[in-house]
Design an enzyme around this catalytic site. Sequence first.
Site, PDB file in Angstrom:
ATOM      1  N   HIS A 108       0.810  -1.224   0.000  1.00 32.37           N
ATOM      2  CA  HIS A 108       0.000   0.000   0.000  1.00 32.37           C
ATOM      3  C   HIS A 108       0.848   1.281   0.000  1.00 32.37           C
ATOM      4  O   HIS A 108       0.472   2.274   0.628  1.00 32.37           O
ATOM      5  CB  HIS A 108      -0.968  -0.016   1.199  1.00 32.37           C
ATOM      6  CG  HIS A 108      -0.279  -0.037   2.540  1.00 32.37           C
ATOM      7  ND1 HIS A 108      -0.733  -0.783   3.597  1.00 32.37           N
ATOM      8  CD2 HIS A 108       0.834   0.612   2.995  1.00 32.37           C
ATOM      9  CE1 HIS A 108       0.056  -0.592   4.641  1.00 32.37           C
ATOM     10  NE2 HIS A 108       1.015   0.258   4.293  1.00 32.37           N
ATOM     11  N   HIS A 149      -1.816   4.446   9.996  1.00 34.17           N
ATOM     12  CA  HIS A 149      -0.473   5.045  10.119  1.00 34.17           C
ATOM     13  C   HIS A 149      -0.529   6.398  10.825  1.00 34.17           C
ATOM     14  O   HIS A 149       0.157   7.343  10.427  1.00 34.17           O
ATOM     15  CB  HIS A 149       0.163   5.255   8.758  1.00 34.17           C
ATOM     16  CG  HIS A 149       0.394   4.015   7.958  1.00 34.17           C
ATOM     17  ND1 HIS A 149      -0.618   3.296   7.365  1.00 34.17           N
ATOM     18  CD2 HIS A 149       1.542   3.358   7.634  1.00 34.17           C
ATOM     19  CE1 HIS A 149      -0.098   2.256   6.700  1.00 34.17           C
ATOM     20  NE2 HIS A 149       1.200   2.277   6.850  1.00 34.17           N
ATOM     21  N   HIS A 171       9.949  -4.275   3.843  1.00 35.94           N
ATOM     22  CA  HIS A 171      10.442  -2.905   3.729  1.00 35.94           C
ATOM     23  C   HIS A 171      10.743  -2.319   5.089  1.00 35.94           C
ATOM     24  O   HIS A 171      10.165  -2.706   6.092  1.00 35.94           O
ATOM     25  CB  HIS A 171       9.504  -1.992   2.916  1.00 35.94           C
ATOM     26  CG  HIS A 171       8.136  -1.705   3.463  1.00 35.94           C
ATOM     27  ND1 HIS A 171       7.180  -2.666   3.668  1.00 35.94           N
ATOM     28  CD2 HIS A 171       7.530  -0.524   3.802  1.00 35.94           C
ATOM     29  CE1 HIS A 171       6.053  -2.107   4.107  1.00 35.94           C
ATOM     30  NE2 HIS A 171       6.237  -0.796   4.210  1.00 35.94           N
ATOM     31  N   GLU A 178       3.928  -5.432   8.338  1.00 33.88           N
ATOM     32  CA  GLU A 178       2.560  -5.249   7.824  1.00 33.88           C
ATOM     33  C   GLU A 178       2.014  -6.538   7.197  1.00 33.88           C
ATOM     34  O   GLU A 178       0.804  -6.647   6.976  1.00 33.88           O
ATOM     35  CB  GLU A 178       2.530  -4.125   6.792  1.00 33.88           C
ATOM     36  CG  GLU A 178       2.733  -2.743   7.423  1.00 33.88           C
ATOM     37  CD  GLU A 178       2.836  -1.615   6.397  1.00 33.88           C
ATOM     38  OE1 GLU A 178       2.698  -0.458   6.785  1.00 33.88           O
ATOM     39  OE2 GLU A 178       3.061  -1.902   5.196  1.00 33.88           O
TER      40      GLU A 178
HETATM   41  C1  DHB Z   1       5.984   3.400   2.114  1.00 36.59           C
HETATM   42  C2  DHB Z   1       5.503   2.141   2.479  1.00 36.59           C
HETATM   43  C3  DHB Z   1       4.498   2.033   3.435  1.00 36.59           C
HETATM   44  O1  DHB Z   1       4.003   0.843   3.883  1.00 36.59           O
HETATM   45  C4  DHB Z   1       3.936   3.165   4.009  1.00 36.59           C
HETATM   46  O2  DHB Z   1       2.913   3.006   4.870  1.00 36.59           O
HETATM   47  C5  DHB Z   1       4.416   4.423   3.669  1.00 36.59           C
HETATM   48  C6  DHB Z   1       5.447   4.533   2.713  1.00 36.59           C
HETATM   49  C7  DHB Z   1       7.035   3.532   1.069  1.00 36.59           C
HETATM   50  O3  DHB Z   1       7.685   2.545   0.694  1.00 36.59           O
HETATM   51  O4  DHB Z   1       7.220   4.645   0.544  1.00 36.59           O
HETATM   52 FE    FE Z   2       2.515   1.093   5.528  1.00 41.45          FE
END
Ligand code: DHB
Ligand code: FE
Length: 277
Positions: free
Chosen positions: A12, A59, A191, A238
């Site tokens: 997302h 978030h 990530h 996540e």
């Molecule tokens: C990014 C990824 C995320 O899950 C998020 O909530 C905000 C930013 C990103 O990779 O830019």
């Molecule tokens: Fe996120």
Amino acid sequence: MAKIIGALATSHVPAIGGAIAKHREQDPYWKPFFDGFNPAREWLASQEPDVAVVFYNDHGLNFFLDKMPTFAVGAAEEYRNDDEGWGIPTLPPFKGAPELSWAIIDTLIAREFDIVTCQEMLVDHAFTLPLKLFWPAGDNPAVVPICINTVQFPLPSAKRCVALGKAVGEAVAAWDGAEKVVMIGSGGLSHQLDGARAGFINKPFDLKFMASMLDEPEWAAQYSIHELVEKTGTQGVELLNWLAARAAAPGPMREVHSNYVIPISNTAAGMMALEAA
Ligand code: DHB
Ligand code: FE
């Protein structure tokens, strides 16, 4: 009896919202990501689900760090979207399915999940982007948002998220209605946005996790939260939302389509569409 038709999952990244607003879906950077959704969109058009139960993490929009429920379930007539700071366009309100929400809430409380019930709930990019990706024309089904804390420690264990998903799935299956319901998990895959490992991506783990979503849906629940952070990054956890969504759509699945693109923004972007066999 309501019918669970399958499970969808996607990353997302907020920049997806910017790409959609600027019609960049066919740019070389974005094409491999967006094209992955076409087979899932075709399948959804043939299935016409009435409700989407969306497992996601807020978030800092509806829940800030001062008040952070482990699990929260929406029970509103509609859910307004707002931007918690990424500058992406705000989408029109999403229609709720409050009767089904309350049935899910009743079951969860009866099963001793101490959830927060939200009769008003703002939804952020983690909720809106999956709906926009799977239903780009905005003709998504009514929604039940289920928020899992993947943001501020202590986080619920993967095992507990699987148990939550199973209870949600059982509540939906027992629902006395003719609705077709699809489960959605939002977030991941590997990530990390901050700290010394910013930019961290773990492709072998992601691919194993995606394979497990099909045939071994509790595979990732063997790991502790700290092991999952180590393997997937601080925001990679996540994937708890994927686990819960898959647990809510039990039984054997057929893969409609899956896709994996690295990186999109800082994230390993995965998507899956699974049909109940
Ligand atoms: C990014 C990824 C995320 O899950 C998020 O909530 C905000 C930013 C990103 O990779 O830019
Ligand atoms: Fe996120």
